[in-house]
Design a protein around this motif. Structure first.
Motif: not given
Length: 96
Positions: A7-14, A18-20, A74-77
């Motif tokens: 879940x940390x990775x999901x939040x960090x990815x979102x 967003x920054x991107x 959304x690459x990270x997501x």
């Protein structure tokens, strides 16, 4: 610990997605910011997702951020979805 990192990775990815996408919001300097953000996002992807999959995702994130008009992806997501929902586990070789 695995579930917390998931879940940390999901939040960090979102957050990182967003920054991107911020370059769409700031007219004029948006594409210039991509030149800086592209290598940073690629490097972060390899730090979050270890192993060969993380390296490939890092290259994809780098190219996606560098190309004009592709910031909406959304690459990270998408990587999180691949890692935890499609592949069904933690990234191979990661310390999670």
């Amino acid at each position: 610990m695995e579930k917390a990192n998931k879940w940390r990775n999901l939040l960090l990815g979102l957050l990182l997605d967003g920054i991107g996408m911020l370059s769409f919001v700031i007219p004029g300097i948006g594409e210039f910011s991509d030149v800086i953000w592209a290598p940073v996002s690629g490097w972060l992807m390899t730090r979050i997702y270890k192993g060969r999959v993380g390296q490939v995702a890092g290259v994809v994130a780098f190219v996606e951020e560098l190309l004009p008009g592709f910031d909406f992806i959304p690459s990270f997501t998408l990587m999180w979805i691949y890692t935890y929902l499609i592949k069904g586990g933690s990234p191979k070789g990661s310390n999670q």
